[in-house]
Scaffold this motif. Structure first.
Motif, PDB file in Angstrom:
ATOM      1  N   ILE A  93      74.930 -68.867  34.733  1.00  0.00           N
ATOM      2  CA  ILE A  93      75.639 -70.011  35.509  1.00  0.00           C
ATOM      3  C   ILE A  93      76.386 -70.660  34.184  1.00  0.00           C
ATOM      4  N   ARG A  94      76.029 -70.927  33.235  1.00  0.00           N
ATOM      5  CA  ARG A  94      76.776 -71.477  31.820  1.00  0.00           C
ATOM      6  C   ARG A  94      77.918 -70.513  31.806  1.00  0.00           C
ATOM      7  N   LYS A  95      77.827 -69.227  31.805  1.00  0.00           N
ATOM      8  CA  LYS A  95      78.875 -68.246  31.616  1.00  0.00           C
ATOM      9  C   LYS A  95      79.826 -67.994  32.824  1.00  0.00           C
ATOM     10  N   LEU A  96      79.528 -68.569  33.877  1.00  0.00           N
ATOM     11  CA  LEU A  96      80.088 -68.611  34.983  1.00  0.00           C
ATOM     12  C   LEU A  96      80.082 -66.830  35.665  1.00  0.00           C
ATOM     13  N   ALA A  97      78.961 -66.701  35.493  1.00  0.00           N
ATOM     14  CA  ALA A  97      78.865 -65.175  35.964  1.00  0.00           C
ATOM     15  C   ALA A  97      78.718 -64.759  37.088  1.00  0.00           C
ATOM     16  N   HIS A  98      78.593 -65.627  38.291  1.00  0.00           N
ATOM     17  CA  HIS A  98      78.842 -65.615  39.574  1.00  0.00           C
ATOM     18  C   HIS A  98      80.199 -65.351  39.926  1.00  0.00           C
ATOM     19  N   ARG A  99      81.112 -65.981  39.426  1.00  0.00           N
ATOM     20  CA  ARG A  99      82.617 -65.895  39.684  1.00  0.00           C
ATOM     21  C   ARG A  99      83.150 -64.820  38.949  1.00  0.00           C
ATOM     22  N   ARG A 100      82.718 -64.253  37.996  1.00  0.00           N
ATOM     23  CA  ARG A 100      82.845 -63.070  37.148  1.00  0.00           C
ATOM     24  C   ARG A 100      82.773 -61.917  37.879  1.00  0.00           C
ATOM     25  N   LEU A 101      81.539 -61.892  38.354  1.00  0.00           N
ATOM     26  CA  LEU A 101      81.018 -60.854  39.118  1.00  0.00           C
ATOM     27  C   LEU A 101      81.580 -60.595  40.641  1.00  0.00           C
ATOM     28  N   CYS A 102      81.840 -61.641  41.235  1.00  0.00           N
ATOM     29  CA  CYS A 102      82.578 -61.474  42.423  1.00  0.00           C
ATOM     30  C   CYS A 102      84.126 -61.215  42.229  1.00  0.00           C
ATOM     31  N   ASP A 103      84.355 -61.025  41.088  1.00  0.00           N
ATOM     32  CA  ASP A 103      85.824 -60.538  40.968  1.00  0.00           C
ATOM     33  C   ASP A 103      85.716 -58.861  41.313  1.00  0.00           C
ATOM     34  N   ALA A 104      84.556 -58.549  41.127  1.00  0.00           N
ATOM     35  CA  ALA A 104      84.390 -56.951  41.264  1.00  0.00           C
ATOM     36  C   ALA A 104      84.468 -56.550  42.570  1.00  0.00           C
ATOM     37  N   ALA A 105      84.445 -57.393  43.640  1.00  0.00           N
ATOM     38  CA  ALA A 105      84.317 -57.104  45.143  1.00  0.00           C
ATOM     39  C   ALA A 105      85.261 -56.182  45.581  1.00  0.00           C
ATOM     40  N   TRP A 106      86.359 -55.922  44.879  1.00  0.00           N
ATOM     41  CA  TRP A 106      87.508 -55.045  45.149  1.00  0.00           C
ATOM     42  C   TRP A 106      87.786 -54.037  44.166  1.00  0.00           C
ATOM     43  N   ASP A 107      86.510 -53.717  43.440  1.00  0.00           N
ATOM     44  CA  ASP A 107      86.488 -52.745  42.470  1.00  0.00           C
ATOM     45  C   ASP A 107      86.862 -51.354  43.252  1.00  0.00           C
ATOM     46  N   ILE A 108      87.661 -50.529  42.563  1.00  0.00           N
ATOM     47  CA  ILE A 108      88.016 -49.194  43.553  1.00  0.00           C
ATOM     48  C   ILE A 108      86.745 -48.331  43.674  1.00  0.00           C
ATOM     49  N   VAL A 109      85.717 -48.464  43.035  1.00  0.00           N
ATOM     50  CA  VAL A 109      84.410 -47.536  42.981  1.00  0.00           C
ATOM     51  C   VAL A 109      83.537 -48.335  43.922  1.00  0.00           C
ATOM     52  N   PRO A 110      83.014 -47.667  44.888  1.00  0.00           N
ATOM     53  CA  PRO A 110      82.029 -48.073  45.491  1.00  0.00           C
ATOM     54  C   PRO A 110      80.960 -48.448  45.035  1.00  0.00           C
ATOM     55  N   MET A 170      77.422 -54.780  42.152  1.00  0.00           N
ATOM     56  CA  MET A 170      77.974 -56.163  41.906  1.00  0.00           C
ATOM     57  C   MET A 170      77.014 -57.138  42.938  1.00  0.00           C
ATOM     58  N   LEU A 171      76.809 -56.472  44.110  1.00  0.00           N
ATOM     59  CA  LEU A 171      75.882 -57.173  45.100  1.00  0.00           C
ATOM     60  C   LEU A 171      74.743 -57.309  44.869  1.00  0.00           C
ATOM     61  N   PHE A 172      74.072 -56.000  44.220  1.00  0.00           N
ATOM     62  CA  PHE A 172      72.800 -56.012  43.818  1.00  0.00           C
ATOM     63  C   PHE A 172      72.421 -57.228  42.625  1.00  0.00           C
ATOM     64  N   ALA A 173      73.315 -57.254  41.797  1.00  0.00           N
ATOM     65  CA  ALA A 173      73.047 -58.242  40.906  1.00  0.00           C
ATOM     66  C   ALA A 173      73.426 -59.564  41.608  1.00  0.00           C
ATOM     67  N   LEU A 174      74.225 -59.921  42.335  1.00  0.00           N
ATOM     68  CA  LEU A 174      74.260 -61.474  43.099  1.00  0.00           C
ATOM     69  C   LEU A 174      72.888 -61.468  43.795  1.00  0.00           C
ATOM     70  N   THR A 175      72.416 -60.520  44.048  1.00  0.00           N
ATOM     71  CA  THR A 175      71.106 -60.804  45.180  1.00  0.00           C
ATOM     72  C   THR A 175      69.986 -60.995  44.285  1.00  0.00           C
TER      73      THR A 175
END
Length: 1364
Positions: free
Chosen positions: A659-676, A682-687
């Motif tokens: 949270i202090r590193k804003l990890a949730h926002r930085r991970l969400c940026d990978a929502a449109w990564d070109i590799v499934p 990313m979703l596994f990590a956020l879970t």
């Protein structure tokens, strides 16, 4: 090449060049159409007056350079591991796994008792010694004349001291007790003392019986009485009692095999006594005797050698001084003249502990050779017990192998228990002799150099370098059949040398890359302690290979976590993972990905690992490498996410660091990564990130922000990603169960009001007050929870069975919780009413409920290119399909999930559905429908109603939901275990399909040659097709249901036929028989609107598109039982399911790996098959629906769309979306039936409209090149041959006509109709050309038959021309 077209690590594409149907055919046609000097141009009607050969300015695509580029850039799509396994890890076969490689019961020989019964000067009565004979004991002459009469320096004392020293060379930590000429009392006393001191560890008993009689037939050994006047026997039973177990017993005497034979009898007697004692006293502590290892100098009946050139204790010499004994044995056997004698064996310089000295190198080679001999000869369990459990036992058994070799030469056969085969003739003994010979050849110079007489440097043996070369040869040629390499124990020894260490590690890494069997083999040989110790090395050149080796080890055995914890071994990999660290290799990102994997495995289910690895450095290292802007390696991005996931799992302190590193926002940026795989990681990590025990306002806000940002991923094209999204939603639902029950209740109220509004509208009346139910906004409409709940409803109807199954589990959980909550009494009447109303009306969708609160113009699909949405844009209204509802969920909860078969399509029910659908269609939509199309489809369902439902294929590893098992939330993800398998699969070698000679390679080679043959046979007939008749009947078959869409495979004799709803049939058109049949799984009121074969040059897949916007792909479509779903996704989320509008139209671009989809929407969407995301939304810039799509199949930049209002528009993907339309023609005045651009030939572009006009276009021209009046009736279908200059039209009056590109009429015919359904006025339903062969398939409405017609065959050639 863009990143999305780059191959992922480990994903190999077939190197075989395909049969290039896109360019080979055009080259052939171009050459065939080049006029000969003596020919007249009139014979070439395809030649245009202006000299154009290729339309649209595509002449450059016919060059050799372009052909080569096309060949090199050919990929197989939807062929990756995620499509074959659907993210489900393989089930390991327990029977194939070897036993645990670790020594769980490692022992030490802590005490030793050395009994030396020589009685020097007195020969035993049963021994007659020759003169001369062998006398030396422990390389010492025991006769008194050989020693000075100094106090305490007798022969016996010297021998005793030397024997202890020799054993100390094997194990310094063992406590030795030497008993020279022991009495029976001393033997018993010290044997019991040794066992008492050893406790549960192993004891050593060494018996030298050269001065006493042979063992008795019962196995008794002899010692002395107090006065040395008598020999006293000691029974094996007593010896077992005194020594206990575990024990190691060495017998150096004649007839020693008798002792081993009788040892088992005494052991049986002990076991019997134990059983009796246990029966008398069940709680008694029993002494165990079974774990005893024995070594004997000879078999029963054999006498020890008396050769004066040998020591008397030859067996002991082999066991305790193997190098000296081996060198002497070599000198004795050497047939060549030499200046060396036996005494020179003691003059080899150096120390055995120093491997760079001659004697140390010999000892090192000896260890490697004996280890290898034992490993290749013994069973693996026995090898581990004898050579890895105890250092003393391992040393003695290595030397025992030498004793087998030497003593057999002198007619003695050493014995052991447990027994194993004799290894005296193993081929590696020749290498040992060569090593000795190399040292002895240098020995004179070494001796002179030691005396300072000359300068001489020892030349080290090439043994290890040669063995490494042999290991490399094995890896290059012999590893395919999983044969165990002989050199593996030698590689283990090479790791001790800095000279060969790097090469040995590189070869070891290549071996481990062969798969789990190789890793288990290496761990079983004992490689682990060596690679663990090397983590303390700071050598930079070792880091890449150490990372690779540890990744393979942890992928096979997670229990190494505790070993990494010792001595901070994990820090080795955290340091390399840091982006600022440097490695002397090119693919540094790949090795950082391995480091992330190692740390993830270190933290998995290991709290101590999480605690020590938790640091700001690790979190920042992973977060900085999640974004594709920071690293171009998708494997590193994926494992950076998974590493964070394992660090966060059930560890709140690490989550707060995130949270202090804003990890949730930085991970969400990978929502449109070109590799499934990255998006799923990313979703596994956020879970794992959500779920901090202290649910503060800050935590709740962060988790809601995460949910809102990942919600739009429900439209992702990858089933793997959507499955992880459902699992994330399950964790979110579990976290906020109470809020979801309220949201579900409000949604039920909303849906009930929607049914009432639908009922009022269908009756054409309004309430007296002019208002409709549901106009009041619910309290929680803008809540994130409501948005997630509606997305869960949508995903419960996902085209992928696994996503749908998990979505239904979530809906059932929420509805069951609602039923049992305080809202249950209020919700129950609403549930009953919703289910009742849903039986009367078409189930309204979530999006229809949303439409009551937002204008129609605000609707639109969401793609990855859409900017961030504001909260007021109503998250839950985006991307909803008209198939998800609480009513469907309630019925599923009440009656269980439906099986994947075709739904009920009885005429009565279907008629009511159709009536409601007509009422729901807007006026503008009905106005765009072609004339007379509304009545022609009515009888179709009567054909289909006569046949039983068909099963829908599912993913290969799909498992049905268990109705008995209680589902627990959150759902369990298998993505991490599936991702781990990457490091268990070979990455350094080609796939089997790419290995010349393999079965897959040969099949592909045959397929390529077959394809080339078909092209060669058909290309020469293309000009003939444009001037010959096409009414030759080639067969027909009964499809059983109404054919609506058909598609030929380019090379296989396959014809895919789909009906007016969901059934797909695959026909062998050559044999005219059905080879498979399955359901596409369409919901009610939808139909299949298109089919395509993809990857046709190799193992093809079948792609289908349906009017609900879903695209599905099937592998092994021609197999009755083997057909399975590869991928499925909703390509257009706002298409209204209907049988009368255009629904979904799509086109497949093999060269670019893209799917163009359009239909009843305002955009044309471009999906990437490689990344499985929507690349872009191109505005159609039309108020009418798209009715057909076609594209340039070579480059794929240009595509053309036909519209319901008669317009034809051309788009260029290279332009920005708003400027992508580069041409439009509005010459047609009615619905565009089809538009098609040829793949080969002259690349003609044709369009046909329902008024019977067919027009030819060139995208560079502002108007049509030619208008052909194909029919005076309504044009129902248009098909264009991919290479031949012909097209076919199907009319309203059961007639099919074939024209050439000049508009010349070639043929007209009527498809066959069955006797009971002969209707000469039935419209043509569909037509389809074979891509290469001169064949046309067609079918009519109200008839289930498919008719095949072909072009009249040419009769021969005259002057090089084909003559019909």
């Amino acid at each position: 090449m863009t990143e999305e077209n780059q191959l992922l690590p480990g994903v190999a594409r077939p190197p075989l060049q395909r049969a290039q149907s896109e360019w080979t055919s055009r080259q052939t046609i171009s050459k065939a159409r080049t006029p000969a000097p003596d020919e007249d141009d009139d014979h070439h009607p395809a030649q245009q007056p202006d000299g154009w050969q290729i339309r649209h300015g595509f002449e450059y695509q016919n060059s050799e350079d372009w052909a080569l580029q096309l060949s090199n850039n050919f990929y197989l799509y939807f062929n990756d591991k995620r499509h074959d396994t659907a993210g489900v890890p393989k089930d390991e076969n327990i029977g194939d796994c070897e036993e645990d490689w670790r020594m769980r019961e490692r022992l030490k020989t802590v005490s030793a008792m050395l009994c030396i019964c020589l009685n020097i000067g007195v020969d035993p009565p049963d021994v007659i010694k020759t003169d001369p004979c062998a006398r030396k004991e422990c390389w010492t002459d025991p006769t008194p004349s050989a020693h000075h009469s100094q106090s305490g320096n007798t022969g016996m004392n010297l021998i005793a001291k030397k024997l202890q020293m020799q054993y100390e060379q094997l194990s310094m930590r063992t406590r030795y007790r030497v008993l020279p000429d022991p009495t029976s009392e001393e033997t018993k006393k010290y044997a019991m003392t040794v066992r008492k001191n050893a406790k549960d560890e192993r004891v050593l008993f060494h018996y030298n019986g050269h001065g006493v009689p042979r063992p008795t037939p019962s196995g008794e050994i002899w010692v002395f009485n107090k006065h040395y006047t008598q020999y006293i026997p000691v029974s094996i039973f007593d010896l077992q009692t005194w020594l206990g177990s575990p024990a190691l017993l060495v017998y150096d005497c004649s007839d020693a095999g008798l002792i081993i034979q009788n040892f088992s009898r005494a052991l049986e007697k002990h076991e019997t006594e134990n059983v009796e004692q246990l029966q008398a006293n069940p709680g008694a502590q029993l002494q165990q005797y079974s774990d005893c290892i024995q070594l004997a100098a000879c078999k029963a009946g054999e006498t020890l050698p008396t050769n004066p050139n040998l020591p008397a204790d030859l067996f002991t010499a082999c066991l305790t001084t193997p190098i000296e004994m081996a060198v002497r044995f070599f000198i004795l056997r050497n047939p060549l003249p030499s200046s060396l004698d036996q005494d020179d064996a003691d003059k080899i310089p150096g120390r055995s502990q120093e491997r760079r000295t001659p004697i140390g190198e010999l000892n090192w080679i000896f260890t490697a050779i004996t280890d290898t001999i034992a490993w290749t000869t013994l069973p693996k369990a026995l090898f581990k017990k004898l050579f890895r459990q105890d250092l003393m036992v391992a040393a003695l058994f290595r030397n025992f192998l030498l004793a087998q070799r030497i003593m057999r030469f002198y007619q003695c056969h050493p014995q052991c228990h447990p027994p194993f085969p004799s290894c005296h003739d193993h081929p590696l003994w020749d290498s040992w002799d060569l090593a000795i010979e190399s040292v002895l050849n240098q020995l004179p110079n070494l001796i002179r150099a030691e005396r300072k007489e000359i300068d001489y440097e020892y030349k080290h043996s090439e043994f290890f370098a040669e063995q490494l070369t042999a290991f490399q040869v094995y890896l290059d040629h012999g590893a395919a059949d999983k044969k165990e390499p002989e050199q593996l124990p030698i590689v283990l020894q090479v790791l001790l040398s800095q000279v060969h260490r790097l090469r040995a590690l590189i070869l070891l890494s290549k071996f481990l890359d062969l798969g789990p069997w190789a890793v288990r083999l290496a761990l079983g040989i004992g490689i682990f302690p060596y690679v663990l110790k090397l983590l303390q090395s700071q050598a930079t050149e070792l880091k890449p290979v150490m990372v690779f080796i540890w990744a393979r080890i942890l992928a096979e055995d997670q229990t190494c976590q505790a070993d990494l914890l010792k001595d901070n071994g994990y820090a080795y990999f955290i340091g390399i993972l840091n982006p600022v660290s440097g490695l002397p290799i090119r693919d540094v990102s790949e090795h950082r990905a391995m480091c992330a994997f190692i740390i993830a495995m270190f933290c998995k289910d290991f709290r101590q690992g999480q605690m020590v690895a938790h640091s700001a450095e690790l979190v920042e290292s992973c977060l900085s490498q999640v974004s594709w802007q920071e690293t171009d390696n998708p494997l590193l991005r994926q494992w950076s996410c998974l590493c964070l996931a394992q660090l966060w799992k059930d560890f709140p302190e690490a989550k707060w660091s995130g949270i202090r590193k804003l990890a949730h926002r930085r991970l969400c940026d990978a929502a449109w990564d070109i590799v499934p795989e990255v998006r799923a990681a990313m979703l596994f990590a956020l879970t794992t990130f959500i779920g901090i025990p202290e649910l503060t306002d800050q935590v709740a806000a962060i988790e809601e922000e995460i949910a809102s940002r990942v919600m739009l991923m429900s439209n992702d094209g990858s089933s793997l990603v959507r499955k992880e999204l459902v699992i994330f939603f399950s964790a979110f639902v579990k976290r906020y169960t109470a809020r979801f029950t309220v949201a579900a209740y409000e949604q039920m109220i909303e849906e009930k009001d929607g049914f009432r509004n639908l009922e009022v509208r269908s009756l054409g009346s309004t309430p007296p007050d002019g208002s409709l139910d549901g106009d009041v906004e619910p309290v929680s409409t803008e809540s994130i929870v409501v948005g997630v709940w509606k997305q869960i409803l949508v995903m419960s109807c996902d085209p992928d069975p696994e996503v749908s199954r998990d979505g239904k589990i979530l809906t059932d959980y929420v509805l069951a919780t609602l039923h049992n909550s305080p809202l249950g009494p209020f919700a129950q009447p609403v549930m009953t009413e919703v289910v009742k109303l849903s039986e009367q009306f078409v189930i309204p969708s979530v999006s229809e409920m949303v439409e009551n609160h937002r204008p129609l113009s605000a609707q639109g699909p969401i793609s990855p290119t859409t900017p961030n949405l504001q909260r007021t844009d109503s998250y839950f209204s985006l991307g909803m399909r008209r198939t998800a509802s609480v009513a469907a969920s309630l019925k599923n909860l009440a009656f269980g999930p439906s099986t994947p078969t075709e739904p009920d399509l009885s005429p009565s029910r279907n008629g009511s559905m159709r009536a409601i659908t007509q009422n729901r269609l807007s006026g503008s939509a009905q106005a765009r429908l072609p004339a007379n199309w509304t009545n022609s489809l009515e009888p179709v369902s009567t054909l289909q109603a006569n046949h039983p439902p068909t099963k829908s294929p599912v993913a290969k590893h799909y498992k049905e939901r268990s109705q008995k098992a209680k589902q627990q939330l959150p759902l369990k993800s298998t993505f991490f275990d599936w991702s781990v398998e990457y490091f268990r699969e070979p990455q350094m070698k080609q796939n089997e399909a790419d290995e010349p000679g393999s079965e897959d390679y040969n099949v592909r080679l045959w397929r390529r040659n077959r394809n080339e043959k078909i092209l060669d046979e058909t290309q020469r007939l293309k000009d003939h097709a444009g001037k010959s008749r096409w009414d030759k009947s080639s067969g027909f078959f009964d499809n059983r249901t109404q054919p609506m869409k058909m598609c030929f495979h380019q090379y296989d004799p396959h014809l895919a036929v789909t009906d007016d709803h969901s059934t797909v049939r695959i026909w062998d058109w050559e044999a005219q028989k059905q080879i498979s049949k399955f359901s596409n799984g369409n919901p009610l009121r939808t139909r299949i609107t298109g089919t395509r074969f993809i990857n046709e040059d190799d193992r093809a897949l079948l792609m289908t598109g349906s009017s609900d916007g879903c695209v599905r792909l099937y592998r092994d479509y021609d197999s009755v039982d083997g057909c399975h779903l590869v991928s499925s996704f909703s390509s257009m989320t706002d298409i209204m399911p209907s049988t009368r509008q255009s629904g979904l139209v799509f086109d497949w671009l093999q060269g670019r790996g893209e799917i163009l989809v359009a239909g009843d929407a305002k955009v044309i969407r471009v999906w990437s098959a490689m990344s499985e995301v929507c690349k872009t939304d191109i505005p159609a810039r039309s108020g009418s629906c798209v009715t057909s799509l076609t594209s340039d199949q070579v480059e794929g930049n240009i595509f053309v769309a036909g519209f319901g209002d008669g317009a034809v528009r051309v788009y260029d993907q290279r332009e920005k979306p708003m400027k992508a339309r580069i041409q439009q023609w509005k010459e047609h005045t009615s619905w565009i039936t089809d538009v098609h651009m040829q793949r080969g030939g002259q690349r003609e572009l044709l369009s046909g409209s329902t008024n019977g006009e067919v027009k030819l276009w060139d995208i560079r021209m502002g108007k049509s090149l030619k208008t052909i009046r194909a029919t005076r009736d309504s044009l129902r279908s248009l098909s264009v041959h991919e290479h031949a200059p012909v097209f076919a039209t199907g009319s309203e009056r059961h007639n099919v006509k074939v024209h050439n590109m000049h508009g010349d009429f070639l043929s007209s015919f009527e498809p066959y109709a069955s006797f009971l359904q002969q209707n000469r006025s039935s419209p043509i339903a569909t037509t389809a050309f074979h891509p290469h062969r001169l064949m046309l398939a067609c079918a009519a409405i109200n008839d289930s038959h498919v008719n095949l017609f072909s072009c009249a065959e040419p009769h021969g050639e005259i002057n090089g021309r084909i003559v019909a």
